[in-house]
Design an enzyme around this catalytic site. Structure first.
Site, PDB file in Angstrom:
ATOM      1  N   THR A  65       0.832  -1.204   0.000  1.00  0.00           N
ATOM      2  CA  THR A  65       0.000   0.000   0.000  1.00  0.00           C
ATOM      3  C   THR A  65       0.863   1.249   0.000  1.00  0.00           C
ATOM      4  O   THR A  65       0.604   2.217  -0.733  1.00  0.00           O
ATOM      5  CB  THR A  65      -0.928   0.000   1.233  1.00  0.00           C
ATOM      6  OG1 THR A  65      -1.755  -1.163   1.181  1.00  0.00           O
ATOM      7  CG2 THR A  65      -1.800   1.243   1.272  1.00  0.00           C
ATOM      8  N   TYR A  66       1.916   1.234   0.819  1.00  0.00           N
ATOM      9  CA  TYR A  66       2.846   2.371   0.856  1.00  0.00           C
ATOM     10  C   TYR A  66       3.443   2.601  -0.527  1.00  0.00           C
ATOM     11  O   TYR A  66       3.532   3.748  -1.006  1.00  0.00           O
ATOM     12  CB  TYR A  66       3.944   2.101   1.876  1.00  0.00           C
ATOM     13  CG  TYR A  66       5.008   3.183   1.944  1.00  0.00           C
ATOM     14  CD1 TYR A  66       4.895   4.244   2.832  1.00  0.00           C
ATOM     15  CD2 TYR A  66       6.118   3.145   1.108  1.00  0.00           C
ATOM     16  CE1 TYR A  66       5.862   5.240   2.891  1.00  0.00           C
ATOM     17  CE2 TYR A  66       7.090   4.131   1.155  1.00  0.00           C
ATOM     18  CZ  TYR A  66       6.959   5.175   2.049  1.00  0.00           C
ATOM     19  OH  TYR A  66       7.913   6.153   2.092  1.00  0.00           O
ATOM     20  N   ASP A  67       3.842   1.518  -1.182  1.00  0.00           N
ATOM     21  CA  ASP A  67       4.452   1.649  -2.512  1.00  0.00           C
ATOM     22  C   ASP A  67       3.490   2.288  -3.506  1.00  0.00           C
ATOM     23  O   ASP A  67       3.895   3.105  -4.349  1.00  0.00           O
ATOM     24  CB  ASP A  67       4.897   0.281  -3.027  1.00  0.00           C
ATOM     25  CG  ASP A  67       6.083  -0.285  -2.260  1.00  0.00           C
ATOM     26  OD1 ASP A  67       6.768   0.508  -1.579  1.00  0.00           O
ATOM     27  OD2 ASP A  67       6.316  -1.502  -2.338  1.00  0.00           O
ATOM     28  N   SER A 111      35.000  15.682  20.462  1.00  0.00           N
ATOM     29  CA  SER A 111      35.176  14.309  20.927  1.00  0.00           C
ATOM     30  C   SER A 111      34.802  14.238  22.403  1.00  0.00           C
ATOM     31  O   SER A 111      34.529  15.261  23.040  1.00  0.00           O
ATOM     32  CB  SER A 111      36.621  13.861  20.722  1.00  0.00           C
ATOM     33  OG  SER A 111      36.985  13.926  19.362  1.00  0.00           O
ATOM     34  N   LYS A 149      26.872   4.535  23.474  1.00  0.00           N
ATOM     35  CA  LYS A 149      27.837   5.191  22.586  1.00  0.00           C
ATOM     36  C   LYS A 149      27.824   4.399  21.276  1.00  0.00           C
ATOM     37  O   LYS A 149      28.335   3.285  21.209  1.00  0.00           O
ATOM     38  CB  LYS A 149      29.232   5.203  23.198  1.00  0.00           C
ATOM     39  CG  LYS A 149      30.256   5.954  22.349  1.00  0.00           C
ATOM     40  CD  LYS A 149      31.627   5.967  23.027  1.00  0.00           C
ATOM     41  CE  LYS A 149      32.615   6.794  22.229  1.00  0.00           C
ATOM     42  NZ  LYS A 149      32.857   6.224  20.880  1.00  0.00           N
ATOM     43  N   ARG A 170      31.189  14.684  10.707  1.00  0.00           N
ATOM     44  CA  ARG A 170      31.870  15.371  11.800  1.00  0.00           C
ATOM     45  C   ARG A 170      33.156  16.054  11.324  1.00  0.00           C
ATOM     46  O   ARG A 170      33.467  17.166  11.742  1.00  0.00           O
ATOM     47  CB  ARG A 170      32.196  14.375  12.921  1.00  0.00           C
ATOM     48  CG  ARG A 170      32.918  15.035  14.090  1.00  0.00           C
ATOM     49  CD  ARG A 170      33.202  14.053  15.213  1.00  0.00           C
ATOM     50  NE  ARG A 170      33.968  14.712  16.244  1.00  0.00           N
ATOM     51  CZ  ARG A 170      35.302  14.822  16.247  1.00  0.00           C
ATOM     52  NH1 ARG A 170      35.998  14.285  15.271  1.00  0.00           N
ATOM     53  NH2 ARG A 170      35.916  15.456  17.221  1.00  0.00           N
ATOM     54  N   CYS A 450      37.010 -28.193  -6.951  1.00  0.00           N
ATOM     55  CA  CYS A 450      36.880 -28.833  -8.266  1.00  0.00           C
ATOM     56  C   CYS A 450      38.175 -28.861  -9.064  1.00  0.00           C
ATOM     57  O   CYS A 450      38.227 -29.495 -10.124  1.00  0.00           O
ATOM     58  CB  CYS A 450      35.787 -28.146  -9.083  1.00  0.00           C
ATOM     59  SG  CYS A 450      36.239 -26.485  -9.667  1.00  0.00           S
ATOM     60  N   CYS A 463      37.038 -19.113  -8.406  1.00  0.00           N
ATOM     61  CA  CYS A 463      37.128 -20.393  -9.103  1.00  0.00           C
ATOM     62  C   CYS A 463      36.498 -20.231 -10.475  1.00  0.00           C
ATOM     63  O   CYS A 463      35.406 -19.674 -10.602  1.00  0.00           O
ATOM     64  CB  CYS A 463      36.396 -21.474  -8.310  1.00  0.00           C
ATOM     65  SG  CYS A 463      36.017 -22.965  -9.254  1.00  0.00           S
TER      66      CYS A 463
END
Length: 719
Positions: A65-67, A111, A149, A170, A450, A463
């Site tokens: 429905t959202y789509d 920081s 954190k 940052r 193989c 491979c």
């Protein structure tokens, strides 16, 4: 604020919030006024649905429905050229950027001092209490706020009058990279705030990739033969610095907001109703709830440092159960006045401290190296270790990622290495701490399963056994059964593994030898499910050529390229005989892809598998090539690229020219005949057209070109 005042859309006034209709009148029957009104309602409703899904984890409507609501909004914006600058549709990504500009932060993003010992946290508490006494505060009133954190990428996000304005990394703390368009695509970052926010709000958040999404995304990378990310933090950081916002939009990023960098009320739309900033950090976080800014619920306000230490210990016990990475707890003074009195050093605030978790590393010896073969044929080296305890978990194996990583580390059997482990992330070797061997591990030149030759592609190794390598069988069968390939219902990963373990499927063609009797004897199968699978396989004996090609799992050939190859060559034999030069003539097939296709078909194992499929009656249907398109080939030999908003969707424009024998590709190249430009075109395609000397057509010129070939524009709406 009441809940209704903080919603993006009131369900009593907006029909697209609860039980929304998904059948709409044709776009061309709407007036401009009606389209604008419907678009505004849809935008508000979609913002509400985004908030309920990504922030509250309590969706109001199903994904389908959202789509439909989202697609309707995009159709309205395209058909009526509505301003989509602040629309939720911008989340799909804008045009690629040439580089990341640098922008200055509203306030420094400092920081935080940190330690892993409880004594250091108590020393921090003593410094805070001493500083508050000197400033005239009563330390007995001190309260701390404790929160995780996060282990992601820190960003500043700025809102002007409640509207998303910009975002930056940052950087050095004073200025960072402008990632406005990239962050715009993150669904949990609201494009518009709820309620009555201040006129200017700058917030700090952590962008991360959820652990479950990280695992799924890495699986996709491996399936495509690409290098997976080492951990979710690298995935988030690498994604956010992509220059193409559309790439960011496709990756599963999320965000937590956790701090205010700037709060200005002067000039707010709400005037005197605009709120002043709360007096406490906890109040800031509660305001985030009102504004629709996603934050973690793992937050506690505590009365003393011992309670803060206890919070960290409890969160550490829950750490592996969280769907996001954390590496400690941030302990901050709650009262803003107290924070201001304590101030900051040039590097970090004096009112905050990070109590980190113990390191998840250990040192041990590499006893052996084994090489695993994945479903794509990718070879992954694994260090077999002398078992060692890493943060309470015994680790005996760690990935070495790829041959290039082995060479960079210089690692070999017998060396002492550091092992790193974080939650659900596979343990890996970041460094050799003591070289006890001579030389570096010699990566095998032949597949350990193989015996086929191993080929290097950049840092990776593969491979070359292809469909003939047993290690790649599961992946080959699952790829064959995918919805965008042969679409074999009932052939999921668990059943594929069961068929292989039972010895019924040892190669892709073996699927077409399966009988109802064979399947019905397996655990969990009945005659009905056995008949259904055999029937589903029977239905694929004459597949369209493009789906057959998509199902083979040719490297670098997805459904779009498979369709282009099918239309260019018409039948399988012509494609098998095509050399690289002929392959490069196909739009969207460059030299590298052409070589990959040719290598795949030249491999003896792959040719044998294709012939075995044909012997079992699997014969792809030829398609009509432009040379045989007859009356529908009026645009034969032409190649178009579309950019910008046209009077119909780009998909419809592409389908129209393809129906008349032309090719429609996504990028401009020397093979392109015309670049068709609508409203708000991408800069990169115009630049490419100029560089390749490709004619540029405005929509009116495009319509004239089509009219010269007897084709109407825009195409009639079949609805």
């Amino acid at each position: 604020m009441t809940r209704s005042s903080t919603r993006h859309a009131d369900p009593e006034e907006n029909p697209y919030v609860e039980d929304p209709p998904t059948e709409f009148e044709p776009v061309d029957e709407l007036s401009t006024e009606a389209a604008e009104r419907q678009a505004e309602l849809l935008r508000s409703a979609i913002r509400e649905h985004d908030h309920r899904y990504y922030v509250e984890a309590d969706p109001l409507v199903a994904d389908a429905t959202y789509d439909r609501l989202f697609d309707r909004l995009r159709a309205l914006e395209a058909a009526f050229e509505l301003d989509a600058e602040r629309s939720p549709t911008r989340r799909v990504g804008g045009e690629p950027l040439d580089e990341l500009a640098t922008v200055e932060h509203v306030a420094p993003m400092r920081s935080i001092d940190s330690a892993k010992e409880a004594d250091a946290v108590r020393e921090f508490d003593e410094r805070v209490r001493s500083g508050l006494r000197e400033a005239g505060f009563d330390p007995s009133d001190l309260r701390y706020v404790c929160e995780p954190k996060f282990d992601g990428l820190s960003v500043e996000v700025v809102y002007e009058d409640g509207e998303y304005a910009r975002a930056a990394t940052r950087g050095d703390g004073v200025a960072g990279d402008d990632v406005t368009e990239q962050v715009r695509t993150v669904r949990s970052v609201p494009g518009k705030l709820r309620g009555t926010p201040p006129s200017r709000l700058a917030v700090r958040g952590e962008v991360y990739m959820p652990r479950d999404a990280f695992e799924a995304y890495n699986e996709e990378l491996i399936e495509r033969g690409e290098e997976p990310f080492a951990n979710p933090r690298n995935a988030a950081a690498g994604t956010l610095r992509q220059l193409d916002p559309a790439v960011v939009a496709e990756r599963p990023l999320d965000v937590f907001f956790f701090d205010v960098l700037g709060w200005e009320t002067a000039g707010a739309d709400g005037g005197e109703d605009a709120p002043d900033r709360p007096d406490t950090h906890r109040g800031d976080l509660l305001a985030f709830d009102d504004f629709g800014l996603r934050r973690t619920d793992r937050v506690e306000r505590v009365d003393d440092v011992d309670a803060a230490i206890d919070f960290r210990d409890r969160l550490g016990e829950d750490r592996d159960g969280l769907n996001y990475g954390i590496d400690g707890v941030v302990i901050t003074v709650d009262e803003h006045d107290a924070r201001d009195a304590l101030g900051s050093t040039s590097r970090a605030p004096r009112w905050a401290f990070a109590y980190k978790f113990p390191p998840r590393t250990a040192t041990t010896t590499v006893e052996d190296v084994t090489v695993q073969v994945g479903r794509t044929g990718r070879l992954t080296p694994v260090a077999e270790l002398d078992p060692v305890d890493v943060d309470g978990v015994t680790v005996s194996r760690a990935t070495l990622h790829n041959p290039a990583e082995i060479e960079a580390l210089g690692v070999n059997v017998g060396d002492r290495v550091r092992i790193y482990r974080a939650g659900d992330v596979i343990p890996y070797v970041p460094e050799v701490v003591e070289k006890r061997s001579s030389g570096t591990y010699a990566f095998p030149e032949r597949c350990p399963i193989c015996g086929a030759p191993v080929e290097r592609e950049g840092p990776l190794a593969f491979c070359t056994g292809g469909l003939g390598c047993p290690a790649q069988l599961d992946r080959a069968v699952e790829h064959w059964a995918r919805r965008d390939a042969l679409d074999v219902e009932g052939l999921g990963p668990e059943r594929v593994e069961q068929l292989r373990e039972a010895g019924l499927v040892e190669s892709l063609p073996d699927l077409y030898d399966l009988t109802v009797a064979d399947l019905a004897e397996l655990e969990g199968w009945g005659e009905t499910s056995a008949r259904n699978l055999v029937g589903a396989l029977e239905a694929t004996r004459e597949p369209p050529l493009d789906r057959f090609l998509a199902g083979l799992g040719i490297p670098d050939v997805g459904p779009t390229t498979a369709d282009a190859l099918a239309r260019a060559f018409g039948d399988l034999d012509a494609l098998l005989a095509a050399d690289e030069a002929a392959l490069r003539e196909v739009d969207d097939v460059g030299p590298a892809v052409a070589a990959s296709i040719r290598d795949f078909f030249d491999a003896e194992e792959n040719r044998e598998a294709i012939e075995a499929l044909r012997e079992r009656g699997v014969e792809p249907r030829p398609v009509e090539t432009p040379d045989a398109a007859g009356d529908d080939a009026s645009l034969e030999g032409m190649t178009f690229v579309f950019t910008g908003s046209l009077s119909t969707t780009r998909d419809e424009a592409q389908a129209l020219v393809e129906a008349h024998g032309a090719n429609a590709t996504s990028s401009v190249s020397g093979n392109t005949d015309y670049l068709v430009v609508g409203e708000s075109p991408g800069r990169s395609k115009r630049a490419d057209a100029d560089a390749e000397d490709v004619p540029v057509l405005e929509e009116a010129d495009f319509a004239d070109l089509l009219a010269d070939h007897g084709i109407d524009w825009p195409p009639e709406d079949e609805a």
